[in-house]
Design an enzyme around this catalytic site. Structure first.
Site, PDB file in Angstrom:
ATOM      1  N   GLU A   1       0.854  -1.195   0.000  1.00 55.69           N
ATOM      2  CA  GLU A   1       0.000   0.000   0.000  1.00 55.69           C
ATOM      3  C   GLU A   1       0.887   1.242   0.000  1.00 55.69           C
ATOM      4  OE1 GLU A   1      -3.382  -0.134   0.022  1.00 55.69           O
ATOM      5  OE2 GLU A   1      -3.809  -2.193   0.674  1.00 55.69           O
TER       6      GLU A   1
HETATM    7 ZN    ZN Z   1      -6.494  -1.502  -3.399  1.00 64.38          ZN
END
Ligand code: ZN
Length: 300
Positions: A264
């Protein structure tokens, strides 16, 4: 010598196609392959750097609003091509390893987030799915309102997000692999013996690396996750007691029995695209990730 890829812009599907054509004509080391088509017939493209038998895959933008991951992967592809030209050590590495990029898994969704629904023949359905709003900044799904990272056949049946119909995010669909984007990446993954996969998402500066594996698979994933965390400065996420399943990483870890990571990028920004002003930081943190995984392949 200027770069072809400019990641510090709203990075569109059309830009991606242009950049891929320019990069593959400039660099012989880079090969383009169409691995499938989106619902609205946009190409799903894979780029291969190197000719090695061992293989690693990096993919981006399963989720529409996370298109900065596509810019990052294209930037990375160009950066490695240059280094391949300049550095003997990198040329050696890519004789043994092929590094595959699938920079934009969800091109219809990305286009919707960036340019709105006017150009889509599904415009009326899209507005309905979006609760009447014409702003698509927060959209994650594909153009049919199905979340492409809840579509993989790993505990799909038990995912319960309380979302029972097409929506901007989180609807898992009526069956696993119902969407062409997911089927293409799934098939592509089965055809190649990927040692490792990294799936790029945003945001939160964290790395998911585990599902329900144990033993050797768990150990090798953990070791590599720790290296990735040290490189990027991102936090490793320990899964809770009942992880939800359906994601690429969940499926790959359990079925292929090899490490996959969900990375992320960007500080946590909530349900919107990561602002471009974070890009320099993201680049610094991630530019070596593909090389780290390719090198780790050789120790396997
Ligand atoms: Zn995602």
């Amino acid at each position: 010598m200027g770069n072809i890829v400019n990641p510090k812009q709203v990075y569109r599907y059309t830009q991606l196609l242009d950049d891929i054509n320019l990069l593959t004509s400039k660099y012989d080391s880079l090969e383009k392959r169409v691995i499938g088509y989106s619902v609205n017939h946009r190409k799903l493209i894979a780029l291969r750097l190197g000719t090695g038998k061992k293989a690693v895959m990096l993919n981006g933008a399963h989720h529409a609003r996370e298109w900065l991951t596509s810019a990052l992967l294209m930037n990375m592809a160009e950066y490695y091509c240059k280094r391949h030209e300049d550095e003997e050590e990198i040329r050696k590495l890519f004789k043994e390893v092929s590094l595959w990029f699938v920079p934009m898994v969800n091109p219809d969704g990305v286009t919707l987030v960036q340019d709105g629904a006017d150009q889509f023949h599904q415009k009326n359905e899209l507005i309905k799915m979006n609760d009447g709003s014409v702003h698509y900044d927060g959209w994650k799904a594909n153009i049919r309102g199905i979340d492409l990272n809840r579509q993989y056949p790993m505990d799909w049946e038990t995912i319960d997000d309380q979302i029972r119909k097409p929506a901007p995010a989180m609807f898992k669909g009526k069956k696993p692999l119902s969407e062409p984007e997911v089927r293409s990446l799934y098939q592509f993954s089965l055809e190649h013996n990927f040692a490792f996969v990294a799936c790029y998402h945003s945001s939160g500066e964290e790395i998911f690396w585990q599902y329900k594996s144990s033993g050797a698979v768990y150990d090798s994933a953990k070791k590599l996750a720790e290296k990735l965390a040290a490189l990027t400065g991102y936090r490793l996420v320990e899964p809770g007691p009942n992880p939800s399943g359906g994601g690429f990483t969940d499926w790959f870890i359990m079925v292929q029995k090899r490490p996959s990571f969900t990375i992320e990028i960007g500080p946590y920004v909530g349900p919107v695209p990561v602002p471009l002003h974070y890009y320099d930081k993201i680049w610094k943190e991630n530019k070596e990730v593909g090389l780290l995984l390719a090198k780790a392949c050789l120790q396997n």
